[in-house]
Design a protein around this motif. Structure first.
Motif, PDB file in Angstrom:
ATOM      1  N   GLY A 180      24.610 -11.306 -18.017  1.00  0.00           N
ATOM      2  CA  GLY A 180      23.168 -11.412 -17.837  1.00  0.00           C
ATOM      3  C   GLY A 180      22.760 -11.287 -16.378  1.00  0.00           C
ATOM      4  O   GLY A 180      23.414 -10.628 -15.577  1.00  0.00           O
ATOM      5  N   GLY A 181      21.647 -11.939 -16.035  1.00  0.00           N
ATOM      6  CA  GLY A 181      21.179 -11.944 -14.660  1.00  0.00           C
ATOM      7  C   GLY A 181      20.473 -10.678 -14.229  1.00  0.00           C
ATOM      8  O   GLY A 181      20.249 -10.463 -13.029  1.00  0.00           O
ATOM      9  N   GLU A 182      20.094  -9.833 -15.191  1.00  0.00           N
ATOM     10  CA  GLU A 182      19.372  -8.629 -14.810  1.00  0.00           C
ATOM     11  C   GLU A 182      18.001  -8.979 -14.222  1.00  0.00           C
ATOM     12  O   GLU A 182      17.392  -9.977 -14.600  1.00  0.00           O
ATOM     13  CB  GLU A 182      19.155  -7.708 -16.022  1.00  0.00           C
ATOM     14  CG  GLU A 182      20.422  -7.266 -16.711  1.00  0.00           C
ATOM     15  CD  GLU A 182      20.819  -8.158 -17.872  1.00  0.00           C
ATOM     16  OE1 GLU A 182      21.627  -7.721 -18.708  1.00  0.00           O
ATOM     17  OE2 GLU A 182      20.295  -9.307 -17.949  1.00  0.00           O
ATOM     18  N   THR A 183      17.530  -8.158 -13.315  1.00  0.00           N
ATOM     19  CA  THR A 183      16.160  -8.256 -12.816  1.00  0.00           C
ATOM     20  C   THR A 183      15.341  -7.266 -13.637  1.00  0.00           C
ATOM     21  O   THR A 183      15.269  -6.080 -13.312  1.00  0.00           O
ATOM     22  CB  THR A 183      16.091  -7.947 -11.315  1.00  0.00           C
ATOM     23  OG1 THR A 183      16.882  -8.901 -10.602  1.00  0.00           O
ATOM     24  CG2 THR A 183      14.656  -7.996 -10.802  1.00  0.00           C
ATOM     25  N   GLN A 184      14.773  -7.751 -14.736  1.00  0.00           N
ATOM     26  CA  GLN A 184      14.023  -6.854 -15.608  1.00  0.00           C
ATOM     27  C   GLN A 184      12.761  -6.367 -14.904  1.00  0.00           C
ATOM     28  O   GLN A 184      12.200  -7.070 -14.054  1.00  0.00           O
ATOM     29  CB  GLN A 184      13.694  -7.518 -16.951  1.00  0.00           C
ATOM     30  CG  GLN A 184      12.589  -8.567 -16.908  1.00  0.00           C
ATOM     31  CD  GLN A 184      13.133  -9.964 -16.701  1.00  0.00           C
ATOM     32  OE1 GLN A 184      14.099 -10.157 -16.000  1.00  0.00           O
ATOM     33  NE2 GLN A 184      12.489 -10.946 -17.318  1.00  0.00           N
ATOM     34  N   ILE A 185      12.355  -5.160 -15.243  1.00  0.00           N
ATOM     35  CA  ILE A 185      11.183  -4.542 -14.631  1.00  0.00           C
ATOM     36  C   ILE A 185      10.294  -3.961 -15.727  1.00  0.00           C
ATOM     37  O   ILE A 185      10.737  -3.746 -16.854  1.00  0.00           O
ATOM     38  CB  ILE A 185      11.581  -3.425 -13.629  1.00  0.00           C
ATOM     39  CG1 ILE A 185      12.551  -2.437 -14.285  1.00  0.00           C
ATOM     40  CG2 ILE A 185      12.184  -4.032 -12.369  1.00  0.00           C
ATOM     41  CD1 ILE A 185      12.950  -1.264 -13.408  1.00  0.00           C
ATOM     42  N   ALA A 186       9.036  -3.726 -15.401  1.00  0.00           N
ATOM     43  CA  ALA A 186       8.110  -3.106 -16.347  1.00  0.00           C
ATOM     44  C   ALA A 186       7.008  -2.404 -15.571  1.00  0.00           C
ATOM     45  O   ALA A 186       6.617  -2.842 -14.483  1.00  0.00           O
ATOM     46  CB  ALA A 186       7.518  -4.138 -17.299  1.00  0.00           C
ATOM     47  N   VAL A 220      13.765  -1.171  -4.846  1.00  0.00           N
ATOM     48  CA  VAL A 220      12.487  -1.221  -4.144  1.00  0.00           C
ATOM     49  C   VAL A 220      11.374  -1.128  -5.189  1.00  0.00           C
ATOM     50  O   VAL A 220      11.355  -0.189  -5.987  1.00  0.00           O
ATOM     51  CB  VAL A 220      12.354  -0.072  -3.126  1.00  0.00           C
ATOM     52  CG1 VAL A 220      11.134  -0.303  -2.231  1.00  0.00           C
ATOM     53  CG2 VAL A 220      13.616   0.088  -2.295  1.00  0.00           C
ATOM     54  N   ILE A 221      10.467  -2.090  -5.178  1.00  0.00           N
ATOM     55  CA  ILE A 221       9.416  -2.174  -6.190  1.00  0.00           C
ATOM     56  C   ILE A 221       8.049  -2.057  -5.539  1.00  0.00           C
ATOM     57  O   ILE A 221       7.764  -2.730  -4.543  1.00  0.00           O
ATOM     58  CB  ILE A 221       9.501  -3.512  -6.956  1.00  0.00           C
ATOM     59  CG1 ILE A 221      10.823  -3.600  -7.727  1.00  0.00           C
ATOM     60  CG2 ILE A 221       8.312  -3.692  -7.892  1.00  0.00           C
ATOM     61  CD1 ILE A 221      11.011  -4.917  -8.456  1.00  0.00           C
ATOM     62  N   ASP A 222       7.210  -1.193  -6.096  1.00  0.00           N
ATOM     63  CA  ASP A 222       5.785  -1.190  -5.750  1.00  0.00           C
ATOM     64  C   ASP A 222       5.162  -2.345  -6.518  1.00  0.00           C
ATOM     65  O   ASP A 222       5.127  -2.340  -7.757  1.00  0.00           O
ATOM     66  CB  ASP A 222       5.152   0.141  -6.150  1.00  0.00           C
ATOM     67  CG  ASP A 222       3.679   0.236  -5.755  1.00  0.00           C
ATOM     68  OD1 ASP A 222       2.900  -0.642  -6.179  1.00  0.00           O
ATOM     69  OD2 ASP A 222       3.306   1.174  -5.036  1.00  0.00           O
ATOM     70  N   ASN A 223       4.662  -3.343  -5.807  1.00  0.00           N
ATOM     71  CA  ASN A 223       4.253  -4.603  -6.422  1.00  0.00           C
ATOM     72  C   ASN A 223       2.941  -4.522  -7.190  1.00  0.00           C
ATOM     73  O   ASN A 223       2.545  -5.486  -7.847  1.00  0.00           O
ATOM     74  CB  ASN A 223       4.164  -5.698  -5.347  1.00  0.00           C
ATOM     75  CG  ASN A 223       4.094  -7.094  -5.930  1.00  0.00           C
ATOM     76  OD1 ASN A 223       4.798  -7.413  -6.879  1.00  0.00           O
ATOM     77  ND2 ASN A 223       3.235  -7.924  -5.352  1.00  0.00           N
ATOM     78  N   ILE A 224       2.268  -3.379  -7.136  1.00  0.00           N
ATOM     79  CA  ILE A 224       1.108  -3.170  -7.998  1.00  0.00           C
ATOM     80  C   ILE A 224       1.510  -2.377  -9.231  1.00  0.00           C
ATOM     81  O   ILE A 224       1.150  -2.726 -10.356  1.00  0.00           O
ATOM     82  CB  ILE A 224      -0.032  -2.450  -7.244  1.00  0.00           C
ATOM     83  CG1 ILE A 224      -0.562  -3.332  -6.112  1.00  0.00           C
ATOM     84  CG2 ILE A 224      -1.169  -2.073  -8.194  1.00  0.00           C
ATOM     85  CD1 ILE A 224      -1.658  -2.699  -5.287  1.00  0.00           C
ATOM     86  N   LEU A 225       2.294  -1.339  -9.050  1.00  0.00           N
ATOM     87  CA  LEU A 225       2.687  -0.485 -10.167  1.00  0.00           C
ATOM     88  C   LEU A 225       3.662  -1.161 -11.122  1.00  0.00           C
ATOM     89  O   LEU A 225       3.706  -0.811 -12.303  1.00  0.00           O
ATOM     90  CB  LEU A 225       3.331   0.810  -9.651  1.00  0.00           C
ATOM     91  CG  LEU A 225       2.428   1.810  -8.941  1.00  0.00           C
ATOM     92  CD1 LEU A 225       3.250   3.023  -8.497  1.00  0.00           C
ATOM     93  CD2 LEU A 225       1.281   2.260  -9.844  1.00  0.00           C
ATOM     94  N   ALA A 226       4.462  -2.094 -10.623  1.00  0.00           N
ATOM     95  CA  ALA A 226       5.531  -2.643 -11.456  1.00  0.00           C
ATOM     96  C   ALA A 226       5.618  -4.154 -11.355  1.00  0.00           C
ATOM     97  O   ALA A 226       5.273  -4.754 -10.335  1.00  0.00           O
ATOM     98  CB  ALA A 226       6.872  -2.008 -11.068  1.00  0.00           C
ATOM     99  N   MET A 227       6.138  -4.753 -12.436  1.00  0.00           N
ATOM    100  CA  MET A 227       6.388  -6.182 -12.506  1.00  0.00           C
ATOM    101  C   MET A 227       7.898  -6.403 -12.589  1.00  0.00           C
ATOM    102  O   MET A 227       8.650  -5.480 -12.901  1.00  0.00           O
ATOM    103  CB  MET A 227       5.684  -6.784 -13.730  1.00  0.00           C
ATOM    104  CG  MET A 227       4.201  -6.449 -13.808  1.00  0.00           C
ATOM    105  SD  MET A 227       3.403  -7.100 -15.297  1.00  0.00           S
ATOM    106  CE  MET A 227       3.105  -8.798 -14.813  1.00  0.00           C
ATOM    107  N   HIS A 228       8.327  -7.631 -12.334  1.00  0.00           N
ATOM    108  CA  HIS A 228       9.755  -7.932 -12.379  1.00  0.00           C
ATOM    109  C   HIS A 228       9.972  -9.364 -12.841  1.00  0.00           C
ATOM    110  O   HIS A 228       9.040 -10.176 -12.866  1.00  0.00           O
ATOM    111  CB  HIS A 228      10.404  -7.717 -11.004  1.00  0.00           C
ATOM    112  CG  HIS A 228       9.903  -8.680  -9.965  1.00  0.00           C
ATOM    113  ND1 HIS A 228       8.765  -8.442  -9.223  1.00  0.00           N
ATOM    114  CD2 HIS A 228      10.367  -9.889  -9.558  1.00  0.00           C
ATOM    115  CE1 HIS A 228       8.562  -9.460  -8.402  1.00  0.00           C
ATOM    116  NE2 HIS A 228       9.518 -10.360  -8.589  1.00  0.00           N
ATOM    117  N   GLY A 229      11.206  -9.691 -13.192  1.00  0.00           N
ATOM    118  CA  GLY A 229      11.570 -11.040 -13.605  1.00  0.00           C
ATOM    119  C   GLY A 229      13.064 -11.254 -13.407  1.00  0.00           C
ATOM    120  O   GLY A 229      13.711 -10.539 -12.645  1.00  0.00           O
TER     121      GLY A 229
END
Length: 327
Positions: A130-136, A303-312
């Motif tokens: 486990g431990g994935e950093t899921q994204i959407a 690298v995540i665009d914090n408006i275009l994508a979410m993470h957990g």
């Protein structure tokens, strides 16, 4: 910059090609990031999430140098409520919520006085399981939500309510106001809150704040509307990791008044009206449908665009070392 999706049928994350690079050392990684900084940043601002894989990013300093080469404007985690420890200048543990709990999808610091454009995650050691950093993709979540729910949030906005304890007294639930704002100077905290347009009040428990934000943002480059909030994780009537951190048996914490009369968090619409739990459950269900999972590899930088994508963060077993920086 040439890139391909990591997973078949998933638009994110995209992976830039570095196969022609012979030297994969941390120094070479920093130099490559510096040379291609504008391209990496532009790709992130279009795709939403970029995964850079194959370099030897081993230490927090390696990670910081890599991130700084792309975005020299790295910032401290001031105002954040996730339990984190600094491991290098402007680099933190990704989160220290218990390993068996899931951190649901959210936009970084969407409740605070500032929210980063870019969030960088680096994997120094993957979890055993486990431990994935899921994204959407926040665009997809916005488009998938029922129109009536989407409209309520988009038209009214949301207000985050937070009641923080004072580190000079007994430990409470969540983080103290000193930990949250990375200072024990009340005047510095008041300046931050005032400059951020947040309401605040010093109480016998510590500090109570009120921050109103849009729940949907239009991306400044693409012009697309994106779901951008974490209402389901702040609502006191809905289970989340936030009530797992600290003293839940503290008499200063009351799940019926948390975020207001007692310690903890809550969220309401921007006009002060309550949010229906059923709507929040629907948002969680849609977000779950949109999430993307992939296993971390040591040396990965996302690298995540914090408006275009979410993470957990998914639950995990074994040691795990994922670190974060933001700009």
């Amino acid at each position: 910059m040439q890139s391909t999706p990591l997973l078949d049928g998933k638009a994110i994350p995209v992976v830039p090609a570095i196969s022609a690079i012979g030297d994969r050392s941390a120094t070479a990684a920093r130099d490559w990031a510096h040379t291609h900084a504008s391209e990496i940043d532009a790709l992130t601002g279009q795709a939403g999430v970029v995964l850079i894989r194959g370099f030897e990013i081993v230490t927090p300093e390696d990670f910081r140098n890599f991130c700084h080469a792309i975005r020299p404007d790295l910032r401290n985690y001031k105002g954040g409520d996730s339990p984190r420890t600094g491991v290098a200048d402007q680099v933190y543990t990704s989160t220290e919520y218990p390993a068996h709990l899931e951190v649901l999808l959210h936009n970084e610091l969407s409740y605070a006085g500032w929210s980063p454009d870019r969030v960088f995650f680096g994997c120094l050691l993957p979890a055993l399981t486990g431990g994935e950093t899921q994204i959407a993709d926040g665009r997809r979540i916005y488009e998938t939500l029922p129109q009536d729910i989407r409209s309520r949030f988009e038209n009214r906005g949301i207000t985050y309510l937070q009641h923080l304890w004072d580190a000079d007294g007994e430990t409470g639930i969540g983080k103290s106001w000193q930990e949250t704002f990375e200072t024990a100077d009340r005047h510095a905290v008041e300046r931050y809150l005032t400059d951020s347009g947040m309401e605040f009040e010093w109480t016998s428990f510590g500090l109570r704040t009120r921050a109103t934000h849009d729940a949907v943002l239009e991306h400044p480059v693409t012009g697309e509307k994106c779901w951008h909030n974490q209402a389901d994780q702040w609502h006191r009537g809905f289970d989340s990791v936030k009530v797992s951190f600290g003293a839940k048996e503290d008499p200063r914490f009351n799940p019926e008044t948390s975020g207001e009369a007692s310690l903890g968090n809550h969220v309401v619409y921007g006009d002060g009206s309550e949010i229906d739990i059923a709507d929040l459950q629907c948002i969680r269900d849609v977000s779950k449908q949109c999430e993307v999972l992939f296993p971390w590899q040591a040396g990965d930088v996302m690298v995540i665009d914090n408006i275009l994508a979410m993470h957990g963060r998914k639950p995990f077993t074994g040691p795990r070392r994922v670190i974060v920086a933001m700009a």
